[in-house]
Design a protein around this motif. Structure first.
Motif, PDB file in Angstrom:
ATOM      1  N   MET A   1       0.844  -1.181   0.000  1.00  0.00           N
ATOM      2  CA  MET A   1       0.000   0.000   0.000  1.00  0.00           C
ATOM      3  C   MET A   1       0.887   1.242   0.000  1.00  0.00           C
ATOM      4  N   ALA A   2       0.546   2.221  -0.819  1.00  0.00           N
ATOM      5  CA  ALA A   2       1.286   3.468  -0.869  1.00  0.00           C
ATOM      6  C   ALA A   2       0.991   4.278   0.390  1.00  0.00           C
ATOM      7  N   GLU A   3       1.895   5.204   0.697  1.00  0.00           N
ATOM      8  CA  GLU A   3       1.682   6.068   1.849  1.00  0.00           C
ATOM      9  C   GLU A   3       0.462   6.947   1.620  1.00  0.00           C
ATOM     10  N   PRO A   4      -0.486   6.979   2.550  1.00  0.00           N
ATOM     11  CA  PRO A   4      -1.662   7.831   2.375  1.00  0.00           C
ATOM     12  C   PRO A   4      -1.272   9.303   2.429  1.00  0.00           C
ATOM     13  N   ARG A   5      -1.962  10.102   1.633  1.00  0.00           N
ATOM     14  CA  ARG A   5      -1.717  11.540   1.634  1.00  0.00           C
ATOM     15  C   ARG A   5      -2.303  12.149   2.901  1.00  0.00           C
ATOM     16  N   ASP A   6      -1.747  13.290   3.323  1.00  0.00           N
ATOM     17  CA  ASP A   6      -2.247  13.965   4.522  1.00  0.00           C
ATOM     18  C   ASP A   6      -3.709  14.366   4.366  1.00  0.00           C
ATOM     19  N   ASP A   7      -4.106  14.835   3.151  1.00  0.00           N
ATOM     20  CA  ASP A   7      -5.490  15.258   2.959  1.00  0.00           C
ATOM     21  C   ASP A   7      -6.444  14.060   3.035  1.00  0.00           C
ATOM     22  N   LEU A   8      -5.984  12.902   2.585  1.00  0.00           N
ATOM     23  CA  LEU A   8      -6.799  11.690   2.689  1.00  0.00           C
ATOM     24  C   LEU A   8      -6.984  11.313   4.156  1.00  0.00           C
ATOM     25  N   LEU A   9      -5.919  11.404   4.911  1.00  0.00           N
ATOM     26  CA  LEU A   9      -6.012  11.085   6.343  1.00  0.00           C
ATOM     27  C   LEU A   9      -6.947  12.054   7.056  1.00  0.00           C
ATOM     28  N   ALA A  10      -6.888  13.330   6.698  1.00  0.00           N
ATOM     29  CA  ALA A  10      -7.761  14.322   7.322  1.00  0.00           C
ATOM     30  C   ALA A  10      -9.224  14.012   7.016  1.00  0.00           C
ATOM     31  N   GLU A  11      -9.528  13.665   5.768  1.00  0.00           N
ATOM     32  CA  GLU A  11     -10.903  13.316   5.386  1.00  0.00           C
ATOM     33  C   GLU A  11     -11.345  12.030   6.078  1.00  0.00           C
ATOM     34  N   LEU A  12     -10.444  11.083   6.184  1.00  0.00           N
ATOM     35  CA  LEU A  12     -10.748   9.810   6.829  1.00  0.00           C
ATOM     36  C   LEU A  12     -11.141  10.016   8.288  1.00  0.00           C
ATOM     37  N   MET A  13     -10.483  10.933   8.954  1.00  0.00           N
ATOM     38  CA  MET A  13     -10.763  11.178  10.371  1.00  0.00           C
ATOM     39  C   MET A  13     -12.154  11.780  10.590  1.00  0.00           C
ATOM     40  N   LYS A  14     -12.758  12.367   9.551  1.00  0.00           N
ATOM     41  CA  LYS A  14     -14.094  12.969   9.667  1.00  0.00           C
ATOM     42  C   LYS A  14     -15.212  11.934   9.535  1.00  0.00           C
ATOM     43  N   LEU A  15     -14.883  10.732   9.074  1.00  0.00           N
ATOM     44  CA  LEU A  15     -15.899   9.717   8.820  1.00  0.00           C
ATOM     45  C   LEU A  15     -16.392   9.063  10.106  1.00  0.00           C
ATOM     46  N   PRO A  16     -17.625   8.554  10.079  1.00  0.00           N
ATOM     47  CA  PRO A  16     -18.104   7.772  11.232  1.00  0.00           C
ATOM     48  C   PRO A  16     -17.209   6.539  11.416  1.00  0.00           C
ATOM     49  N   PRO A  17     -17.091   6.041  12.634  1.00  0.00           N
ATOM     50  CA  PRO A  17     -16.169   4.925  12.915  1.00  0.00           C
ATOM     51  C   PRO A  17     -16.337   3.712  12.000  1.00  0.00           C
ATOM     52  N   ALA A  18     -17.555   3.272  11.762  1.00  0.00           N
ATOM     53  CA  ALA A  18     -17.752   2.077  10.927  1.00  0.00           C
ATOM     54  C   ALA A  18     -17.287   2.330   9.492  1.00  0.00           C
ATOM     55  N   THR A  19     -17.571   3.513   8.983  1.00  0.00           N
ATOM     56  CA  THR A  19     -17.149   3.862   7.624  1.00  0.00           C
ATOM     57  C   THR A  19     -15.628   3.968   7.560  1.00  0.00           C
ATOM     58  N   LYS A  20     -15.057   4.596   8.576  1.00  0.00           N
ATOM     59  CA  LYS A  20     -13.597   4.734   8.641  1.00  0.00           C
ATOM     60  C   LYS A  20     -12.938   3.359   8.631  1.00  0.00           C
ATOM     61  N   ASP A  21     -13.468   2.423   9.406  1.00  0.00           N
ATOM     62  CA  ASP A  21     -12.919   1.061   9.452  1.00  0.00           C
ATOM     63  C   ASP A  21     -13.018   0.389   8.076  1.00  0.00           C
ATOM     64  N   ALA A  22     -14.154   0.574   7.407  1.00  0.00           N
ATOM     65  CA  ALA A  22     -14.331  -0.031   6.087  1.00  0.00           C
ATOM     66  C   ALA A  22     -13.330   0.541   5.084  1.00  0.00           C
ATOM     67  N   VAL A  23     -13.108   1.849   5.150  1.00  0.00           N
ATOM     68  CA  VAL A  23     -12.152   2.484   4.229  1.00  0.00           C
ATOM     69  C   VAL A  23     -10.741   1.986   4.515  1.00  0.00           C
ATOM     70  N   ILE A  24     -10.392   1.911   5.772  1.00  0.00           N
ATOM     71  CA  ILE A  24      -9.049   1.427   6.130  1.00  0.00           C
ATOM     72  C   ILE A  24      -8.862  -0.007   5.635  1.00  0.00           C
ATOM     73  N   ASP A  25      -9.876  -0.862   5.848  1.00  0.00           N
ATOM     74  CA  ASP A  25      -9.797  -2.236   5.337  1.00  0.00           C
ATOM     75  C   ASP A  25      -9.625  -2.242   3.824  1.00  0.00           C
ATOM     76  N   ALA A  26     -10.373  -1.374   3.137  1.00  0.00           N
ATOM     77  CA  ALA A  26     -10.303  -1.322   1.675  1.00  0.00           C
ATOM     78  C   ALA A  26      -8.926  -0.872   1.195  1.00  0.00           C
ATOM     79  N   LEU A  27      -8.282   0.015   1.939  1.00  0.00           N
ATOM     80  CA  LEU A  27      -6.958   0.504   1.545  1.00  0.00           C
ATOM     81  C   LEU A  27      -5.901  -0.597   1.572  1.00  0.00           C
ATOM     82  N   PHE A  28      -6.162  -1.655   2.322  1.00  0.00           N
ATOM     83  CA  PHE A  28      -5.212  -2.758   2.406  1.00  0.00           C
ATOM     84  C   PHE A  28      -5.507  -3.887   1.419  1.00  0.00           C
ATOM     85  N   LEU A  29      -6.569  -3.731   0.637  1.00  0.00           N
ATOM     86  CA  LEU A  29      -6.880  -4.724  -0.399  1.00  0.00           C
ATOM     87  C   LEU A  29      -5.884  -4.605  -1.547  1.00  0.00           C
TER      88      LEU A  29
END
Length: 96
Positions: A1-29
Motif C-alpha cells: 500500500m502506498a503512503e496515504p496523503r495527509d489530505d486523505l487522512l484528514a478526510e478519513l478522520m471525519k468519517l463515522p467509525p464504521a465507515t472509517k474502518d471499512a475504508v481502512i480495510d479497503a486501503l489494504f486490499l
C-alpha cells in the motif's frame, strides 16, 4: 500500500467509525480488488443530471452502453451538424 496523503487522512478522520474502518480495510486490499470495490460503489450511487436530479437507471445503462460502443469502435458518432442538416432536409420535404 502506498503512503496515504495527509489530505486523505484528514478526510478519513471525519468519517463515522464504521465507515472509517471499512475504508481502512479497503486501503489494504490488492489494487485489483480496490478497483472492483470502487467500481461497485460507483455503480451503486444514483447518477444525477446537471440539475441534481436522479437519472433513471435504465437511461444511465443505455448511456453507458452507448459510450462503451463509441469508445470500442463498435459504432461511430455522427457530428451534430450532419444530424441537424439531415433532420432539416427531412422536415423540408414534409412541408406542403
Amino acid at each position: 500500500m502506498a503512503e496515504p496523503r495527509d489530505d486523505l487522512l484528514a478526510e478519513l478522520m471525519k468519517l463515522p467509525p464504521a465507515t472509517k474502518d471499512a475504508v481502512i480495510d479497503a486501503l489494504f486490499l490488492p489494487q485489483d480488488d480496490q478497483r472492483s470495490l470502487a467500481d461497485a460503489l460507483e455503480e451503486s450511487i444514483p447518477a444525477r443530471d446537471q440539475d441534481g436530479e436522479d437519472i433513471d437507471p435504465k437511461l444511465r445503462a443505455t448511456l453507458l452502453r452507448r459510450v462503451h460502443e463509441i469508445e470500442t469502435g463498435a459504432v461511430q458518432s455522427v457530428p451534430w451538424s450532419e444530424v441537424k442538416a439531415d433532420i432539416e432536409k427531412k422536415l423540408a420535404r414534409k412541408k406542403p
